[in-house]
Motif scaffolding. Structure first.
Motif, PDB file in Angstrom:
ATOM      1  N   ARG A  61      75.686  93.235 115.607  1.00 25.54           N
ATOM      2  CA  ARG A  61      77.144  93.071 115.564  1.00 25.54           C
ATOM      3  C   ARG A  61      77.848  94.422 115.491  1.00 25.54           C
ATOM      4  O   ARG A  61      78.903  94.619 116.112  1.00 25.54           O
ATOM      5  CB  ARG A  61      77.527  92.212 114.362  1.00 25.54           C
ATOM      6  CG  ARG A  61      77.138  90.742 114.502  1.00 25.54           C
ATOM      7  CD  ARG A  61      77.408  89.984 113.208  1.00 25.54           C
ATOM      8  NE  ARG A  61      77.082  88.571 113.342  1.00 25.54           N
ATOM      9  CZ  ARG A  61      77.055  87.706 112.324  1.00 25.54           C
ATOM     10  NH1 ARG A  61      77.347  88.145 111.094  1.00 25.54           N
ATOM     11  NH2 ARG A  61      76.747  86.448 112.526  1.00 25.54           N
ATOM     12  N   CYS A  62      77.278  95.347 114.736  1.00 26.42           N
ATOM     13  CA  CYS A  62      77.879  96.674 114.624  1.00 26.42           C
ATOM     14  C   CYS A  62      77.904  97.386 115.978  1.00 26.42           C
ATOM     15  O   CYS A  62      78.924  97.976 116.365  1.00 26.42           O
ATOM     16  CB  CYS A  62      77.101  97.516 113.616  1.00 26.42           C
ATOM     17  SG  CYS A  62      77.312  97.021 111.894  1.00 26.42           S
TER      18      CYS A  62
ATOM     19  N   SER B  57      80.420  95.870 118.319  1.00 23.65           N
ATOM     20  CA  SER B  57      81.770  96.260 117.904  1.00 23.65           C
ATOM     21  C   SER B  57      82.079  97.688 118.345  1.00 23.65           C
ATOM     22  O   SER B  57      83.191  97.993 118.807  1.00 23.65           O
ATOM     23  CB  SER B  57      81.905  96.144 116.384  1.00 23.65           C
ATOM     24  OG  SER B  57      81.724  94.812 115.965  1.00 23.65           O
TER      25      SER B  57
ATOM     26  N   SER C  47      83.106  97.869 121.997  1.00 26.78           N
ATOM     27  CA  SER C  47      84.503  97.522 122.275  1.00 26.78           C
ATOM     28  C   SER C  47      85.427  98.691 121.946  1.00 26.78           C
ATOM     29  O   SER C  47      86.404  98.954 122.673  1.00 26.78           O
ATOM     30  CB  SER C  47      84.907  96.278 121.488  1.00 26.78           C
ATOM     31  OG  SER C  47      84.870  96.523 120.090  1.00 26.78           O
TER      32      SER C  47
ATOM     33  N   VAL D 263      82.700 100.525 111.364  1.00 23.62           N
ATOM     34  CA  VAL D 263      81.398 100.168 111.938  1.00 23.62           C
ATOM     35  C   VAL D 263      80.292 101.012 111.313  1.00 23.62           C
ATOM     36  O   VAL D 263      79.217 100.507 110.960  1.00 23.62           O
ATOM     37  CB  VAL D 263      81.418 100.356 113.471  1.00 23.62           C
ATOM     38  CG1 VAL D 263      80.024 100.172 114.056  1.00 23.62           C
ATOM     39  CG2 VAL D 263      82.396  99.380 114.114  1.00 23.62           C
TER      40      VAL D 263
END
Length: 415
Positions: A87-88, A91, A94, A130
């Motif tokens: 997930r990090c 992220s 993006s 992050v």
């Protein structure tokens, strides 16, 4: 008998498939991080011509990295570390895409410069969010991929990969900026982060090893802090690095030296950025073949003192090769402290506390880099660029002298 006494090669750990995926992730994600640092630093200085603006970049990232670190450790220990890391990285992808847009000619033509600068700071702030989770997770997951007896080799391999990626990221970013511009360079960053996310996705989810899943957040956080503060070797090494990097953060001002003092342009800037990492890789590879046999605490203190002297030399130099050599040697000495700290962290931390201890380490060590960027920017504004670097090197020497007399347990530390 001979097979029992044979020391395992650090390369044996590469026989573990998931560790190979981890190394691929570490290589490409670290290259991306270093390229972003190089591109944003160069781009912001070209827009502002202000060393203080470079310091604000570090402050923008360190606020969330420090502010969320303790909670991040609790969260990491309560969740599957592979999923958290994935997930990090997604992220971060993006956020990198947003940086691509801001660095395009379209944005510069249609968005006011002050708005672009503000948006850069906002995006860097979220990269700090992050980082608060990604760094400790990446450190903590190694022990779930690699058997304990192979951890020293995994640590060496991981640090070598990290520093090699730093070199490639810093140096290649300078070349890319010179030949294809910031926007395309950041697009390459997005490609690297995508590769890293695929590598992590190929790692299987990991079990949660915390002893008490229902423990309240603050109690969980305090447990990690208590462990660090009662383990004097961990606390001493982390504290030494915190203040040494805080005052010795000359890297923040490399764009100024490259552009205005040494006048070497973006390619020279990239090599100056990479110099410390080249030195670190050299020292880590040397220690892989000739590992430290004892007196690691004293060696750590001498290495940090030498680091301070190199920073002073860099501040005084007006010749590219001498500046590069000073940073190269500083990286060599920093590589020694990286190995010592990393080995202590992995070997002395229980599995159920790895996320929290890694987060505390991140507060002390990783975030000290960004605080060092801010301190260097403020000092440059108040004292001037060259005096601020010399001041930082002198303060690093002062920290070592203070630690030598006030932390005898660190001075006597061995493993």
């Amino acid at each position: 008998m001979e097979s029992q006494q044979r020391k395992p090669s650090p390369f044996e750990v590469l026989s573990i498939k998931e560790f190979r995926f981890y190394i691929v992730q570490r290589l490409f994600y670290t290259m991306a991080l270093r390229m972003v640092t190089t591109v944003v630093g160069w781009h912001m200085y070209q827009l502002t011509k202000s060393p203080f603006a470079l310091g604000l970049i570090g402050l923008s990232e360190v606020i969330p990295a420090v502010g969320l670190a303790l909670y991040a450790g609790h969260y990491i220990d309560k969740n599957d570390k592979r999923t958290v890391l994935l997930r990090c990285i997604v992220s971060y992808l993006s956020l990198a895409c947003c940086l691509v847009f801001l660095s395009t000619g379209f944005s510069e033509a249609h968005i006011h410069k002050n708005i672009i600068l503000s948006l850069f700071y906002v995006i860097i702030f979220f990269t700090g969010v992050v980082r608060a989770f990604a760094g400790p997770t990446s450190n903590a997951i190694v022990a779930q991929i690699v058997p304990r007896e192979k951890l020293p080799g995994a640590i060496t391999m991981g640090q070598s990969t990290y520093l090699t990626a730093s070199i490639l990221g810093h140096a290649s970013a300078g070349f890319f900026i010179a030949y294809v511009g910031s926007a395309i360079t950041l697009s390459i960053v997005c490609l690297y982060v995508s590769i890293a996310s695929i590598a992590v996705a190929l790692i299987k989810p990991k079990p949660i090893v915390s002893l008490d899943v229902n423990k309240r957040t603050w109690e969980s956080v305090k447990e990690g802090l208590r462990y660090v503060f009662k383990t004097k070797e961990l606390l001493g090494a982390m504290s030494l690095d915190l203040f040494a990097v805080l005052f010795g953060g000359a890297v923040a001002l490399i764009p100024v030296f490259a552009s205005d003092i040494l006048k070497v342009g973006p390619i020279g800037f990239g090599w100056l950025n990479a110099a410390t990492d080249i030195g670190s890789v050299a020292s880590i590879l040397t220690m892989t073949i000739f590992p430290l046999k004892g007196k690691q605490g004293k060696i750590l203190l001498f290495a940090v003192a030498g680091f301070g002297l190199c920073i002073i030399t860099f501040g005084l130099s007006q010749v590219f090769w001498l500046s590069f050599a000073a940073l190269l040697v500083s990286g060599t000495l920093d590589g020694i402290s990286v190995v010592v700290r990393g080995t202590i962290l992995q070997l002395k931390t229980p599995d159920e506390l790895r996320g929290r201890v890694s987060s505390v380490s991140s507060m002390f060590i990783s975030s000290s880099n960004e605080l060092g960027l801010f301190e260097s920017g403020v000092a440059a504004k108040l004292l001037g660029v060259v005096p601020s670097v010399i001041f930082g090197g002198c303060m690093t020497l002062g920290v070592v002298i203070f630690t030598w007399f006030k932390a005898p347990s660190l001075r006597k530390m061995e493993y």
